[in-house]
Design a protein around this motif. Sequence first.
Motif, PDB file in Angstrom:
ATOM      1  N   UNK A   1     -24.899 -23.541 -17.155  1.00  0.00           N
ATOM      2  CA  UNK A   1     -25.369 -22.438 -16.316  1.00  0.00           C
ATOM      3  C   UNK A   1     -24.856 -21.130 -16.897  1.00  0.00           C
ATOM      4  N   UNK A   2     -25.525 -20.059 -16.485  1.00  0.00           N
ATOM      5  CA  UNK A   2     -25.123 -18.726 -16.900  1.00  0.00           C
ATOM      6  C   UNK A   2     -24.782 -17.909 -15.656  1.00  0.00           C
ATOM      7  N   UNK A   3     -23.741 -17.119 -15.750  1.00  0.00           N
ATOM      8  CA  UNK A   3     -23.357 -16.221 -14.673  1.00  0.00           C
ATOM      9  C   UNK A   3     -23.244 -14.810 -15.206  1.00  0.00           C
ATOM     10  N   UNK A   4     -23.757 -13.860 -14.442  1.00  0.00           N
ATOM     11  CA  UNK A   4     -23.739 -12.458 -14.850  1.00  0.00           C
ATOM     12  C   UNK A   4     -23.167 -11.625 -13.711  1.00  0.00           C
ATOM     13  N   UNK A   5     -22.331 -10.653 -14.060  1.00  0.00           N
ATOM     14  CA  UNK A   5     -21.760  -9.752 -13.063  1.00  0.00           C
ATOM     15  C   UNK A   5     -21.550  -8.382 -13.681  1.00  0.00           C
ATOM     16  N   UNK A   6     -21.785  -7.355 -12.863  1.00  0.00           N
ATOM     17  CA  UNK A   6     -21.517  -5.997 -13.313  1.00  0.00           C
ATOM     18  C   UNK A   6     -22.386  -4.959 -12.647  1.00  0.00           C
ATOM     19  N   UNK A   7     -23.556  -5.379 -12.161  1.00  0.00           N
ATOM     20  CA  UNK A   7     -24.443  -4.445 -11.472  1.00  0.00           C
ATOM     21  C   UNK A   7     -24.749  -5.056 -10.101  1.00  0.00           C
TER      22      UNK A   7
ATOM     23  N   UNK B   1     -28.762 -22.038 -13.193  1.00  0.00           N
ATOM     24  CA  UNK B   1     -28.635 -23.236 -14.038  1.00  0.00           C
ATOM     25  C   UNK B   1     -29.502 -23.103 -15.293  1.00  0.00           C
ATOM     26  N   UNK B   2     -29.076 -23.746 -16.362  1.00  0.00           N
ATOM     27  CA  UNK B   2     -29.829 -23.771 -17.622  1.00  0.00           C
ATOM     28  C   UNK B   2     -30.374 -25.181 -17.802  1.00  0.00           C
ATOM     29  N   UNK B   3     -31.676 -25.272 -18.040  1.00  0.00           N
ATOM     30  CA  UNK B   3     -32.347 -26.561 -18.171  1.00  0.00           C
ATOM     31  C   UNK B   3     -32.814 -26.808 -19.597  1.00  0.00           C
ATOM     32  N   UNK B   4     -32.717 -28.048 -20.034  1.00  0.00           N
ATOM     33  CA  UNK B   4     -33.331 -28.514 -21.272  1.00  0.00           C
ATOM     34  C   UNK B   4     -33.978 -29.859 -20.947  1.00  0.00           C
ATOM     35  N   UNK B   5     -35.269 -29.954 -21.201  1.00  0.00           N
ATOM     36  CA  UNK B   5     -36.016 -31.178 -20.902  1.00  0.00           C
ATOM     37  C   UNK B   5     -35.850 -31.633 -19.452  1.00  0.00           C
TER      38      UNK B   5
ATOM     39  N   UNK C   1     -32.461 -31.654 -10.168  1.00  0.00           N
ATOM     40  CA  UNK C   1     -32.500 -32.504 -11.357  1.00  0.00           C
ATOM     41  C   UNK C   1     -31.116 -33.004 -11.743  1.00  0.00           C
ATOM     42  N   UNK C   2     -31.109 -34.022 -12.578  1.00  0.00           N
ATOM     43  CA  UNK C   2     -29.852 -34.576 -13.059  1.00  0.00           C
ATOM     44  C   UNK C   2     -29.247 -33.714 -14.150  1.00  0.00           C
ATOM     45  N   UNK C   3     -28.067 -34.140 -14.586  1.00  0.00           N
ATOM     46  CA  UNK C   3     -27.381 -33.445 -15.664  1.00  0.00           C
ATOM     47  C   UNK C   3     -27.783 -34.046 -17.001  1.00  0.00           C
ATOM     48  N   UNK C   4     -27.930 -33.191 -17.996  1.00  0.00           N
ATOM     49  CA  UNK C   4     -28.166 -33.618 -19.368  1.00  0.00           C
ATOM     50  C   UNK C   4     -26.899 -33.440 -20.161  1.00  0.00           C
ATOM     51  N   UNK C   5     -27.007 -33.485 -21.487  1.00  0.00           N
ATOM     52  CA  UNK C   5     -25.831 -33.236 -22.320  1.00  0.00           C
ATOM     53  C   UNK C   5     -25.383 -31.777 -22.183  1.00  0.00           C
TER      54      UNK C   5
ATOM     55  N   UNK D   1     -29.157  -8.544  -7.542  1.00  0.00           N
ATOM     56  CA  UNK D   1     -30.526  -8.710  -8.038  1.00  0.00           C
ATOM     57  C   UNK D   1     -30.613  -8.393  -9.526  1.00  0.00           C
ATOM     58  N   UNK D   2     -29.906  -7.363  -9.972  1.00  0.00           N
ATOM     59  CA  UNK D   2     -29.914  -7.003 -11.387  1.00  0.00           C
ATOM     60  C   UNK D   2     -29.161  -8.048 -12.214  1.00  0.00           C
ATOM     61  N   UNK D   3     -28.048  -8.533 -11.691  1.00  0.00           N
ATOM     62  CA  UNK D   3     -27.318  -9.615 -12.358  1.00  0.00           C
ATOM     63  C   UNK D   3     -28.242 -10.821 -12.541  1.00  0.00           C
ATOM     64  N   UNK D   4     -28.974 -11.151 -11.478  1.00  0.00           N
ATOM     65  CA  UNK D   4     -29.866 -12.307 -11.524  1.00  0.00           C
ATOM     66  C   UNK D   4     -31.001 -12.097 -12.534  1.00  0.00           C
ATOM     67  N   UNK D   5     -31.542 -10.903 -12.595  1.00  0.00           N
ATOM     68  CA  UNK D   5     -32.593 -10.596 -13.555  1.00  0.00           C
ATOM     69  C   UNK D   5     -32.117 -10.879 -14.978  1.00  0.00           C
ATOM     70  N   UNK D   6     -30.902 -10.446 -15.283  1.00  0.00           N
ATOM     71  CA  UNK D   6     -30.342 -10.663 -16.616  1.00  0.00           C
ATOM     72  C   UNK D   6     -30.026 -12.136 -16.857  1.00  0.00           C
ATOM     73  N   UNK D   7     -29.491 -12.815 -15.837  1.00  0.00           N
ATOM     74  CA  UNK D   7     -29.185 -14.241 -15.962  1.00  0.00           C
ATOM     75  C   UNK D   7     -30.457 -15.047 -16.220  1.00  0.00           C
ATOM     76  N   UNK D   8     -31.545 -14.691 -15.536  1.00  0.00           N
ATOM     77  CA  UNK D   8     -32.825 -15.385 -15.760  1.00  0.00           C
ATOM     78  C   UNK D   8     -33.310 -15.180 -17.192  1.00  0.00           C
ATOM     79  N   UNK D   9     -33.113 -13.989 -17.739  1.00  0.00           N
ATOM     80  CA  UNK D   9     -33.510 -13.730 -19.128  1.00  0.00           C
ATOM     81  C   UNK D   9     -32.730 -14.653 -20.060  1.00  0.00           C
ATOM     82  N   UNK D  10     -31.465 -14.897 -19.751  1.00  0.00           N
ATOM     83  CA  UNK D  10     -30.658 -15.793 -20.580  1.00  0.00           C
ATOM     84  C   UNK D  10     -31.004 -17.254 -20.388  1.00  0.00           C
ATOM     85  N   UNK D  11     -31.202 -17.652 -19.148  1.00  0.00           N
ATOM     86  CA  UNK D  11     -31.504 -19.053 -18.855  1.00  0.00           C
ATOM     87  C   UNK D  11     -32.854 -19.469 -19.416  1.00  0.00           C
ATOM     88  N   UNK D  12     -33.751 -18.507 -19.567  1.00  0.00           N
ATOM     89  CA  UNK D  12     -35.076 -18.815 -20.097  1.00  0.00           C
ATOM     90  C   UNK D  12     -35.148 -18.765 -21.603  1.00  0.00           C
ATOM     91  N   UNK D  13     -34.039 -18.444 -22.269  1.00  0.00           N
ATOM     92  CA  UNK D  13     -34.083 -18.293 -23.730  1.00  0.00           C
ATOM     93  C   UNK D  13     -33.991 -19.619 -24.453  1.00  0.00           C
TER      94      UNK D  13
END
Length: 157
Positions: A136-142, A126-130, A28-32, A145-157
């Motif tokens: 985008x969100x990036x997570x690191x520390x575990x 990546x974080x999507x709106x419309x 997809x393209x970029x939004x604001x 797969x665990x980083x991705x699980x947490x990032x998905x929770x954030x991207x879906x919020x």
Amino acid sequence: MSASRTFLTALSVALIALPALAQEAPRPGYGPNITTAAAKKVAASVIAECTTNKWNVAVAVVDTAGGLVYYERMEDTQSASYDIAIMKAKAAATYRRTTRVFMEGINKTPATATLPGVVGSPGGIPIFVNGKIVGAVGVSGVTGDQDEQCAKAGAGS
């Protein structure tokens, strides 16, 4: 063969392989750009998911160009996670795909690792709106797969 010629050859192979990395629909393209308030909400969702699982992480939220909008680190998170979280977020935003795609692509086409800003570890989303990427969100520390699980929770919020 000179070093610059070797680099250019590897880069050419990687650029040819990049479209094959993800057998996915057109990106997809970029939004604001994401706002600071929205970035804080994303980070809060990441932290909530990680807290539930007793994982200590760093979370970075970037705009569409990979510029840092918000950063937070949980107590006792490894020091290296600061840079890694930002790099994962930046790669996800600028390439408009998850960093998991790069991990899989590097395994198939190692020259992919020579592309600038590539991070071959899950946890950048990546974080999507419309239907448009706003950051985008990036997570690191575990684990990745665990980083991705947490990032998905954030991207879906």
